[in-house]
Design a protein around this motif. Sequence first.
Motif, PDB file in Angstrom:
ATOM      1  N   VAL A 158     -48.243 -24.386 -24.326  1.00 15.85           N
ATOM      2  CA  VAL A 158     -48.839 -23.778 -25.526  1.00 15.85           C
ATOM      3  C   VAL A 158     -49.366 -24.804 -26.527  1.00 15.85           C
ATOM      4  CG1 VAL A 158     -47.519 -21.644 -25.321  1.00 15.85           C
ATOM      5  CG2 VAL A 158     -46.534 -23.582 -26.568  1.00 15.85           C
ATOM      6  N   GLY A 159     -48.883 -26.024 -26.447  1.00 17.92           N
ATOM      7  CA  GLY A 159     -49.350 -27.045 -27.381  1.00 17.92           C
ATOM      8  C   GLY A 159     -50.459 -27.909 -26.833  1.00 17.92           C
ATOM      9  N   ALA A 160     -51.044 -27.507 -25.716  1.00 15.03           N
ATOM     10  CA  ALA A 160     -52.012 -28.362 -25.026  1.00 15.03           C
ATOM     11  C   ALA A 160     -53.250 -28.663 -25.857  1.00 15.03           C
ATOM     12  CB  ALA A 160     -52.428 -27.713 -23.704  1.00 15.03           C
ATOM     13  N   ASP A 161     -53.614 -27.766 -26.770  1.00 15.16           N
ATOM     14  CA  ASP A 161     -54.814 -27.968 -27.576  1.00 15.16           C
ATOM     15  C   ASP A 161     -54.542 -28.687 -28.889  1.00 15.16           C
ATOM     16  OD1 ASP A 161     -56.308 -26.682 -25.627  1.00 15.16           O
ATOM     17  OD2 ASP A 161     -56.156 -24.724 -26.583  1.00 15.16           O
ATOM     18  N   GLY A 162     -53.299 -29.106 -29.100  1.00 19.97           N
ATOM     19  CA  GLY A 162     -52.960 -29.857 -30.299  1.00 19.97           C
ATOM     20  C   GLY A 162     -52.533 -28.983 -31.464  1.00 19.97           C
ATOM     21  N   PRO A 163     -51.903 -29.591 -32.471  1.00 19.83           N
ATOM     22  CA  PRO A 163     -51.369 -28.821 -33.594  1.00 19.83           C
ATOM     23  C   PRO A 163     -52.430 -28.099 -34.412  1.00 19.83           C
ATOM     24  CG  PRO A 163     -51.191 -31.187 -33.998  1.00 19.83           C
ATOM     25  CD  PRO A 163     -51.570 -31.025 -32.573  1.00 19.83           C
ATOM     26  N   ASP A 164     -53.648 -28.636 -34.471  1.00 20.41           N
ATOM     27  CA  ASP A 164     -54.691 -27.982 -35.258  1.00 20.41           C
ATOM     28  C   ASP A 164     -55.022 -26.593 -34.709  1.00 20.41           C
ATOM     29  OD1 ASP A 164     -54.829 -30.116 -36.931  1.00 20.41           O
ATOM     30  OD2 ASP A 164     -56.663 -30.964 -36.075  1.00 20.41           O
ATOM     31  N   SER A 165     -54.928 -26.446 -33.392  1.00 17.30           N
ATOM     32  CA  SER A 165     -55.223 -25.143 -32.803  1.00 17.30           C
ATOM     33  C   SER A 165     -54.179 -24.116 -33.202  1.00 17.30           C
ATOM     34  CB  SER A 165     -55.296 -25.257 -31.285  1.00 17.30           C
ATOM     35  OG  SER A 165     -54.029 -25.595 -30.737  1.00 17.30           O
ATOM     36  N   LEU A 166     -52.926 -24.545 -33.323  1.00 15.96           N
ATOM     37  CA  LEU A 166     -51.854 -23.627 -33.712  1.00 15.96           C
ATOM     38  C   LEU A 166     -52.010 -23.168 -35.157  1.00 15.96           C
ATOM     39  CD1 LEU A 166     -48.828 -25.458 -32.044  1.00 15.96           C
ATOM     40  CD2 LEU A 166     -50.100 -23.481 -31.157  1.00 15.96           C
ATOM     41  N   SER A 167     -52.659 -23.979 -35.971  1.00 12.16           N
ATOM     42  CA  SER A 167     -52.822 -23.620 -37.382  1.00 12.16           C
ATOM     43  C   SER A 167     -53.714 -22.400 -37.569  1.00 12.16           C
ATOM     44  CB  SER A 167     -53.410 -24.805 -38.163  1.00 12.16           C
ATOM     45  OG  SER A 167     -54.757 -25.041 -37.784  1.00 12.16           O
ATOM     46  N   LYS A 168     -54.455 -22.016 -36.528  1.00 12.38           N
ATOM     47  CA  LYS A 168     -55.344 -20.852 -36.615  1.00 12.38           C
ATOM     48  C   LYS A 168     -54.614 -19.537 -36.339  1.00 12.38           C
ATOM     49  CE  LYS A 168     -59.166 -23.745 -35.005  1.00 12.38           C
ATOM     50  NZ  LYS A 168     -60.108 -24.011 -33.889  1.00 12.38           N
ATOM     51  N   LEU A 169     -53.360 -19.623 -35.902  1.00  5.32           N
ATOM     52  CA  LEU A 169     -52.609 -18.418 -35.566  1.00  5.32           C
ATOM     53  C   LEU A 169     -52.181 -17.674 -36.825  1.00  5.32           C
ATOM     54  CD1 LEU A 169     -50.265 -19.886 -32.800  1.00  5.32           C
ATOM     55  CD2 LEU A 169     -52.148 -18.273 -32.432  1.00  5.32           C
ATOM     56  N   THR A 170     -52.268 -16.364 -36.766  1.00  2.00           N
ATOM     57  CA  THR A 170     -51.695 -15.520 -37.817  1.00  2.00           C
ATOM     58  C   THR A 170     -50.677 -14.545 -37.234  1.00  2.00           C
ATOM     59  OG1 THR A 170     -53.489 -13.912 -37.586  1.00  2.00           O
ATOM     60  CG2 THR A 170     -53.770 -15.656 -39.237  1.00  2.00           C
ATOM     61  N   ALA A 171     -50.658 -14.412 -35.925  1.00  2.00           N
ATOM     62  CA  ALA A 171     -49.715 -13.520 -35.256  1.00  2.00           C
ATOM     63  C   ALA A 171     -48.291 -14.028 -35.405  1.00  2.00           C
ATOM     64  CB  ALA A 171     -50.065 -13.418 -33.773  1.00  2.00           C
ATOM     65  N   GLU A 172     -47.322 -13.113 -35.304  1.00  2.00           N
ATOM     66  CA  GLU A 172     -45.937 -13.552 -35.142  1.00  2.00           C
ATOM     67  C   GLU A 172     -45.785 -14.051 -33.717  1.00  2.00           C
ATOM     68  OE1 GLU A 172     -41.306 -12.035 -35.374  1.00  2.00           O
ATOM     69  OE2 GLU A 172     -42.863 -10.825 -36.339  1.00  2.00           O
TER      70      GLU A 172
END
Length: 244
Positions: A158-172
């Motif tokens: 799940v972290g393959a795209d880097g932390p910046d990609s995770l910052s776009k999440l709004t879902a729980e």
Amino acid sequence: MPTKTLQIPTADGQADAFADFPEDREQHPGVLMYADGFGIRPVLREMARELAEHGYYVLVPNPFYRHGPAPVIELPEHIGEEARPAVFAQLMPLIEAHTADRVLRDADAYLRFLTAQPEVSAGPVGVTGYCIGGLLATRTAAAHPSHVAALAAFHGPVGADGPDSLSKLTAEVHFGHAESDLTPEALGQLNKALEAAGIRYTSEIYPGTVHGFTMSDTDAFNPAALQLHWDRLLPLLSRTLTKS
């Protein structure tokens, strides 16, 4: 439990898929389920059916539809260690060809199709995935923050795209990691990125597991971890998706 065989129009053709949903003639929240790298097969159908029994419309597309309908390659009934090298020799070119651009184009089509189904209630949807499907689910949720209220991924990169990609999440979010896939240090870094993004989440290593622990047709299968997966997934969907 009704099962529909479906064709989803995409930017690149038609993706074969199936859906399971309750037979009560009511509308139910939609869940997009991404298979692991081995693709659609009996164990995925069983898992989709079990999830649907809890009151969800579960759509499972064939992510490798560009290479043919599922099953794209011939799989043994049990994918043991002896079979894995030959299976992965066929699968890896398909996985490598499934670029991030293709994932996002397909995600647009899958969500548009899912939310248009007459058995699906209005409102946000959930996305879940296994192995590489966990990455596809994460990319889908990040690209569609206004549509996806719940994201769950199991033994996925799940972290393959880097932390910046995770910052776009709004879902729980719930991430269930295999012990063989992630060190405690790497888990800490991933969770720091989720915290920095202000995401409501749980992210944990399932004890005593190896990659693929949810899949009962592989040597990696761990029954206790599969149950823990349901114990995490079902409350997440119940909290975030409105049932009729």
